[in-house]
Design an enzyme around this catalytic site. Structure first.
Site, PDB file in Angstrom:
ATOM      1  N   ASN A  21      13.129  -3.258  20.792  1.00 10.96           N
ATOM      2  CA  ASN A  21      12.659  -4.275  21.742  1.00 10.96           C
ATOM      3  C   ASN A  21      13.231  -3.925  23.114  1.00 10.96           C
ATOM      4  OD1 ASN A  21      12.082  -6.573  23.197  1.00 10.96           O
ATOM      5  ND2 ASN A  21      13.571  -7.876  22.127  1.00 10.96           N
ATOM      6  N   TRP A  22      12.348  -3.484  24.008  1.00 13.51           N
ATOM      7  CA  TRP A  22      12.821  -3.024  25.318  1.00 13.51           C
ATOM      8  C   TRP A  22      12.991  -4.181  26.309  1.00 13.51           C
ATOM      9  CZ3 TRP A  22       9.575   2.124  26.235  1.00 13.51           C
ATOM     10  CH2 TRP A  22      10.001   3.084  25.307  1.00 13.51           C
ATOM     11  N   LYS A  23      12.675  -5.386  25.878  1.00  9.52           N
ATOM     12  CA  LYS A  23      12.864  -6.581  26.726  1.00  9.52           C
ATOM     13  C   LYS A  23      12.283  -6.329  28.123  1.00  9.52           C
ATOM     14  CE  LYS A  23      16.930  -7.665  24.041  1.00  9.52           C
ATOM     15  NZ  LYS A  23      17.968  -8.612  23.824  1.00  9.52           N
ATOM     16  N   HIS A 108      11.177 -14.617  19.487  1.00  8.68           N
ATOM     17  CA  HIS A 108      12.493 -14.036  19.789  1.00  8.68           C
ATOM     18  C   HIS A 108      13.398 -15.138  20.336  1.00  8.68           C
ATOM     19  CE1 HIS A 108      15.596 -11.621  21.695  1.00  8.68           C
ATOM     20  NE2 HIS A 108      15.220 -10.640  20.892  1.00  8.68           N
ATOM     21  N   GLU A 110      15.357 -15.223  22.728  1.00 12.53           N
ATOM     22  CA  GLU A 110      15.315 -15.384  24.200  1.00 12.53           C
ATOM     23  C   GLU A 110      14.102 -16.214  24.608  1.00 12.53           C
ATOM     24  OE1 GLU A 110      15.724 -11.232  25.130  1.00 12.53           O
ATOM     25  OE2 GLU A 110      17.804 -11.283  24.454  1.00 12.53           O
ATOM     26  N   GLU A 180      17.848 -12.585  13.311  1.00  8.63           N
ATOM     27  CA  GLU A 180      18.671 -12.196  14.457  1.00  8.63           C
ATOM     28  C   GLU A 180      19.612 -13.343  14.814  1.00  8.63           C
ATOM     29  OE1 GLU A 180      16.665  -8.920  16.850  1.00  8.63           O
ATOM     30  OE2 GLU A 180      15.932 -10.789  17.671  1.00  8.63           O
ATOM     31  N   GLY A 186      22.969  -8.742  21.844  1.00  8.62           N
ATOM     32  CA  GLY A 186      23.462  -8.268  23.130  1.00  8.62           C
ATOM     33  C   GLY A 186      24.944  -8.540  23.354  1.00  8.62           C
ATOM     34  N   SER A 226      22.919  -6.358  17.955  1.00  5.21           N
ATOM     35  CA  SER A 226      23.865  -5.278  18.218  1.00  5.21           C
ATOM     36  C   SER A 226      23.836  -4.171  17.162  1.00  5.21           C
ATOM     37  CB  SER A 226      25.273  -5.842  18.401  1.00  5.21           C
ATOM     38  OG  SER A 226      25.302  -6.747  19.498  1.00  5.21           O
ATOM     39  N   GLY A 247      17.732  -4.036  20.231  1.00  2.00           N
ATOM     40  CA  GLY A 247      17.558  -4.249  21.663  1.00  2.00           C
ATOM     41  C   GLY A 247      18.175  -3.111  22.459  1.00  2.00           C
ATOM     42  N   GLY A 248      19.404  -3.343  22.945  1.00  2.00           N
ATOM     43  CA  GLY A 248      20.083  -2.406  23.857  1.00  2.00           C
ATOM     44  C   GLY A 248      20.042  -0.950  23.414  1.00  2.00           C
TER      45      GLY A 248
HETATM   46  C1  PEP Z   1      17.079  -8.014  20.297  1.00  2.00           C
HETATM   47  O1  PEP Z   1      16.765  -8.054  21.469  1.00  2.00           O
HETATM   48  O2  PEP Z   1      16.259  -8.385  19.458  1.00  2.00           O
HETATM   49  C2  PEP Z   1      18.416  -7.537  19.931  1.00  2.00           C
HETATM   50  C3  PEP Z   1      18.775  -7.573  18.688  1.00  2.00           C
HETATM   51  O3  PEP Z   1      19.216  -7.047  20.960  1.00  2.00           O
HETATM   52  P1  PEP Z   1      20.596  -6.192  20.785  1.00  2.00           P
HETATM   53  O4  PEP Z   1      20.293  -5.091  19.787  1.00  2.00           O
HETATM   54  O5  PEP Z   1      20.866  -5.661  22.161  1.00  2.00           O
HETATM   55  O6  PEP Z   1      21.625  -7.130  20.290  1.00  2.00           O
END
Ligand code: PEP
Length: 264
Positions: A21-23, A108, A110, A180, A186, A226, A247-248
């Site tokens: 997920n590049w957000k 998600h 967010e 999640e 994050g 993470s 994500g990251g």
């Molecule tokens: C996400 O955005 O779904 C996520 C899990 O981010 P991260 O891996 O950065 O925690």
């Protein structure tokens, strides 16, 4: 009587999904460059489905460059409305398919936290994604407060049941659930493989009760929060963890490829 070995046998039937997920990161040019760099690094990853979710503006360019490869493209969200119409700023699920997406992420944390998306809204988006022929990755997960108050399972169960209400048996083939925990997104704080496994097994039980044991056995449940190259293997060893939403660590082709190639 099901035992632990059965759990692992069933896991073998489910193809893992590793989704990035590049957000709200990367221009069109940066997105294409990352996708092009990723393609050869994961070209032999037949053990899993590889998915990346760039920003809306980059979807078409990325999908065009990945055509014929094993990397699938996802939208990060879609409109609740199935058809086109006067909904400024929205993008319909069928428009994602038209741009070359095969998947869409909905619900998600967010979106739930900053854009006040409720379970009924998530449910409409799930249905819009299915109507457009997309695979829908629906996210669920509790906050730290909810976990500390002992409400993690009730929150996740409510999100799961609410988001997947009104689906037919055949719709269920198009659903992937991503667990999640909000406190792990994050933050660098990952759920332990055991904590994640416990919730994944719970999600599968709720899904079996709500839908059918067969559909629950086939359901892919991804862990997100993470995930990094150094913790993916431990997570993937768990009986009910069928992949990851990253994500990251998905923003760089090399680190995402290391996660995809967790079995090497
Ligand atoms: C996400 O955005 O779904 C996520 C899990 O981010 P991260 O891996 O950065 O925690």
């Amino acid at each position: 009587m099901p035992n632990e070995a059965d759990g692992f046998d069933l896991k073998l039937m489910r193809k893992p999904v590793i989704a990035g997920n590049w957000k709200m990161y990367k221009t069109v040019g940066d997105s294409v460059a990352t996708a092009v760099a990723l393609k050869p690094l994961v070209a032999n990853a037949n053990h899993c489905e590889v998915v990346i979710a760039p920003v809306f503006t980059a979807l078409k360019s990325v999908a065009d460059r990945l055509e014929g490869s094993n990397v699938h493209v996802a939208g990060q969200d879609c409109a609740t409305e199935v058809s086109e119409g006067a909904f400024t700023g929205e993008v319909a699920a069928f428009m994602l398919a038209d741009a070359g997406c095969s998947h869409v992420i909905v619900g998600h944390s967010e979106r739930r936290q900053y854009f006040l998306e409720t379970d009924p809204i998530v449910s409409k988006k799930v249905q819009a994604g299915i109507a457009a022929g997309l695979m829908v990755i629906m996210c669920v997960g509790e906050t730290l407060d909810q976990r500390d108050q002992g409400k993690a399972q009730s929150v996740v169960s409510e999100q799961l049941v609410g988001g997947l209400s009104g689906l037919t048996a055949s719709d269920l083939d198009r659903i992937i659930v991503a667990y999640e925990p909000v406190w792990a997104i994050g933050t660098g704080r990952t759920a332990t493989p055991e904590q994640a496994q416990e919730m994944h097994a719970f999600i599968r039980r709720v899904f079996a009760e709500r839908h059918s044991p067969g559909a629950a056995d086939a359901l892919r449940i991804l862990y997100g929060g993470s995930v990094k190259p150094d913790n993916i293997a431990g997570l993937m060893k768990q009986a009910d963890i069928d992949g990851a939403l990253v994500g990251g660590a998905s923003l760089k082709a090399e680190s995402f490829a290391e996660i995809v190639n967790y079995n090497k």
